[in-house]
Write a protein that holds these residues in place. Structure first.
Motif, mmCIF file in Angstrom:
data_model
loop_
_atom_site.group_PDB
_atom_site.id
_atom_site.type_symbol
_atom_site.label_atom_id
_atom_site.label_comp_id
_atom_site.label_asym_id
_atom_site.label_seq_id
_atom_site.Cartn_x
_atom_site.Cartn_y
_atom_site.Cartn_z
ATOM 1 N N PRO A 143 -6.566 6.289 -5.197
ATOM 2 C CA PRO A 143 -5.901 4.993 -5.346
ATOM 3 C C PRO A 143 -6.411 4.142 -6.499
ATOM 4 O O PRO A 143 -5.644 3.360 -7.070
ATOM 5 N N HIS B 296 -5.820 1.641 1.295
ATOM 6 C CA HIS B 296 -4.876 2.501 0.573
ATOM 7 C C HIS B 296 -5.001 3.958 1.011
ATOM 8 O O HIS B 296 -3.987 4.660 1.148
ATOM 9 N N ARG C 145 -3.429 4.254 4.493
ATOM 10 C CA ARG C 145 -1.981 4.059 4.490
ATOM 11 C C ARG C 145 -1.266 5.324 4.042
ATOM 12 O O ARG C 145 -0.098 5.565 4.404
ATOM 13 N N GLN C 146 -1.953 6.186 3.293
ATOM 14 C CA GLN C 146 -1.362 7.465 2.904
ATOM 15 C C GLN C 146 -1.106 8.353 4.111
ATOM 16 O O GLN C 146 -0.258 9.249 4.077
ATOM 17 N N ALA D 113 0.823 -1.208 0.000
ATOM 18 C CA ALA D 113 0.000 0.000 0.000
ATOM 19 C C ALA D 113 0.861 1.264 0.000
ATOM 20 O O ALA D 113 0.536 2.247 -0.678
ATOM 21 N N HIS E 28 2.203 1.859 -3.451
ATOM 22 C CA HIS E 28 1.163 2.396 -4.325
ATOM 23 C C HIS E 28 0.929 3.882 -4.032
ATOM 24 O O HIS E 28 0.794 4.694 -4.954
ATOM 25 N N SER E 29 0.921 4.235 -2.768
ATOM 26 C CA SER E 29 0.708 5.626 -2.378
ATOM 27 C C SER E 29 1.813 6.522 -2.927
ATOM 28 O O SER E 29 1.546 7.620 -3.452
ATOM 29 N N GLU F 218 -10.163 -2.544 0.382
ATOM 30 C CA GLU F 218 -8.901 -2.197 -0.286
ATOM 31 C C GLU F 218 -8.771 -0.689 -0.458
ATOM 32 O O GLU F 218 -7.695 -0.110 -0.248
ATOM 33 N N ARG G 72 -4.050 -4.816 -7.852
ATOM 34 C CA ARG G 72 -4.810 -3.831 -7.093
ATOM 35 C C ARG G 72 -6.153 -3.516 -7.743
ATOM 36 O O ARG G 72 -6.231 -3.246 -8.940
#
Length: 596
Positions: free
Chosen positions: A249, A464, A467-468, A234, A237-238, A460, A513
């Motif tokens: 996301p 995400h 998690r940022q 995550a 991805h961020s 999901e 994702r």
């Protein structure tokens, strides 16, 4: 007829003789040389090519793609079948590093397509020489605002080997290595994860709950690793969203799927607005099972006395007949998977969990991986994965760049195949109790493929986004999972406490994702297509064939338009849930008939 055990293992020898054969070395060396030659021929020149030269370059690029893909796909099959074999581990890692290197070598091609001036690009698209590649070229250009310079793109790909790719590999190896010990029928013995999940279909509630709890508790024991994998995937991805300038996301996935954001949002909103249908069914099933209320371990419990198991021979015959009744060609193509030993059937230590169909290239036949334990759900899974296989077979008329269907359509043939199987089983069954059981199984499958996948997508998305803001503890991941599942189950289903760790074994979160909304998309689309089939009969088949044969040569909207489907219709998704409501009413009718 008794199945030969060897026939339950797939035969990958048409690809290569073994993980250590010299042909792999030859193809890797040849691929590297041809990639270098392609770069020398076209790097820095793509924007100056005329239509004929672009068409020639794209064809060369496709041929190179097929050559580079073969050893990597072979390695994936070996590793999925046995991730504990050293030769498989080495080849998997070797081809992963090779593929990463080759993608860096060839990055320039897409980047230079993006750099073609708008007016010149419009002229290229209008040229008939490039007609087969219009969708590919347009798809490349969609990412132009979010793409970095070549050196930066190369560095990101290079670092992924020790970043997300490494964490994905860790997830796979850990998941495949887990062993479970549980008592069943008075004997304590070892199980694979797939065998435990298969026990969710066991007739005894205590066995179902014990099996799922054993499975999930083992994941909790490895919670440090699983939460680290999820956090790092995550976080990566961020950071990439920030580097590229994406707004949210899911945006890269939506762009790749060629699905407008508003269509995805509508799909998910309509799904949540219909969660009540699932809760109505869960209450109905509780009555069928004689329970005051379902636990989530009861959702897939057999109804009545139907705890029947099916040998793989029986499953094969049922599925082949269901496909053959739809169209003889479908039956013949499906039979080839068995005849050519392109299916790996049984669960075993070291084998990947779940099931998949590996579409290879237009010149290589697809393969199926199962973890068959003999329940009705496994028969449906065989029909599902063979649907993927038929989709890949029919798309082999396309070239490499147009071979793979866009993700929202990737589940179309698989879900349609399950519908064919269900209706075939219902038509041949005279026992009312068995009809009720089959209908319950189909309703549960639709709920799992729409509502549950929506739950997964919402989890999901929240993972995400949060998690940022900082590290997600395993406890917080469990909370997010619990909350999103609670929105679906409401007061109709009690979740067992170990289910807080239900997020930790979902591989889609790691490997692809926001793939999960594709299942919801496909299920609702297929319900519409299947209704067309019921109304039109054989007249529908050519339209359906053309959808599957198109592969990825068109956008999702353009692919399904000949079937009279408008994805932009705000009421389209609701029609699928209306079909589900009709199935639930059909079930209620059968129950009323039985009571009288």
């Amino acid at each position: 007829m008794t199945t030969d055990l060897n026939s339950l293992l797939w035969d990958t020898s048409p690809l290569y003789a073994s993980a250590t054969c010299e042909d792999i070395d030859r193809d890797l060396s040849r691929g590297a040389a041809e990639a270098q030659a392609f770069r020398e021929r076209y790097a820095g020149k793509v924007a100056t090519l005329d239509a004929a030269e672009v068409a020639d370059a794209v064809r060369r690029y496709e041929d190179l793609g097929e050559l580079l893909a073969k050893p990597q796909l072979y390695a994936h099959l070996l590793f999925a079948a046995d991730s504990e074999a050293d030769d498989h581990k080495r080849l998997s890692q070797r081809t992963a590093e090779f593929g990463n290197l080759m993608s860096r070598e060839l990055l320039f091609f897409d980047l230079e397509i993006m750099e073609i001036a708008d007016d010149r690009f419009a002229g290229l698209l209008s040229d008939e020489l490039l007609a087969p590649y219009r969708h590919y070229l347009e798809s490349v250009r969609r990412f132009r605002p979010y793409t970095l310079k070549e050196r930066e793109e190369q560095l990101l790909k290079m670092k992924s080997l020790t970043g997300t790719d490494a964490f994905s590999r860790l997830f796979d190896e850990l998941s495949a290595s887990l062993r479970y010990r549980m008592e069943l029928e008075g004997e304590e013995r070892d199980f694979t994860g797939e065998e435990l999940l298969g026990l969710l279909h066991h007739p005894e509630a205590g066995v179902r709950e014990r099996a799922f709890a054993t499975f999930l508790n083992r994941h909790e024991e490895n919670g440090i690793v699983f939460s680290s994998v999820f956090n790092n995937v995550a976080l990566d991805h961020s950071q990439e969203l920030e580097l590229r300038g994406y707004r949210h996301p899911m945006e890269p996935t939506n762009l790749g799927n060629d699905i407008p954001e508003e269509v995805v949002n509508r799909l998910m909103d309509v799904s949540e607005a219909n969660y009540g249908l699932a809760r109505d069914y869960f209450r109905l099933k509780a009555r069928l099972l004689g329970l005051p209320k379902l636990k989530n371990t009861d959702v897939y419990a057999p109804v009545g006395d139907n705890d029947r198991t099916y040998s793989f021979d029986e499953a094969r015959e049922l599925v082949l007949e269901a496909y053959g009744r739809f169209h003889p060609r479908f039956g013949e193509m499906a039979a080839a998977f068995f005849d050519e030993r392109r299916i790996d059937v049984l669960p075993r230590p070291g084998k990947s969990g779940g099931a998949f169909c590996m579409g290879m290239t237009p010149h290589l036949s697809p393969y199926l991986l199962l973890n068959y334990t003999g329940n009705l759900r496994d028969v449906a899974t065989l029909a599902h994965e063979l649907g993927h296989g038929l989709h890949f077979e029919l798309a082999r008329k396309q070239t490499m760049l147009n071979y793979h269907a866009p993700l929202p359509l990737a589940e179309t043939a698989s879900v349609f195949g399950e519908m064919l199987l269900t209706r075939f089983l219902l038509q041949r069954e005279s026992d009312p109790a068995m009809k009720i059981s089959l209908l319950c199984a189909k309703i549960e499958d639709i709920i799992a493929t729409t509502f549950r996948q929506n739950v997964l997508t919402r989890f999901e998305e929240r993972m995400h986004r949060e998690r940022q803001e900082g590290l997600l503890t395993s406890s917080r991941l469990c909370d997010l999972w619990w909350e999103e599942n609670g929105r679906l189950y409401g007061d109709a289903v009690d979740m067992i406490p170990p289910y807080r760790w239900g997020w930790s074994y979902i591989s889609h979160f790691i490997h692809a994702r926001f793939y999960c909304y594709s299942y919801t998309f496909a299920e609702l689309l297929v319900l519409s297509l299947y209704r067309n089939y019921l109304e039109q009969g054989e007249r529908f088949i050519p339209t359906y064939l053309s959808i599957l044969e198109s592969g990825g040569s068109l956008s999702p909207a353009d692919t399904v338009r000949p079937a009279g489907i408008d994805l932009a219709d705000p009421h389209f998704w609701q029609k699928g849930y209306d079909f589900l409501a009709e199935l639930i009413e059909e079930l209620k009718g059968l129950l009323e008939q039985r009571q009288h």
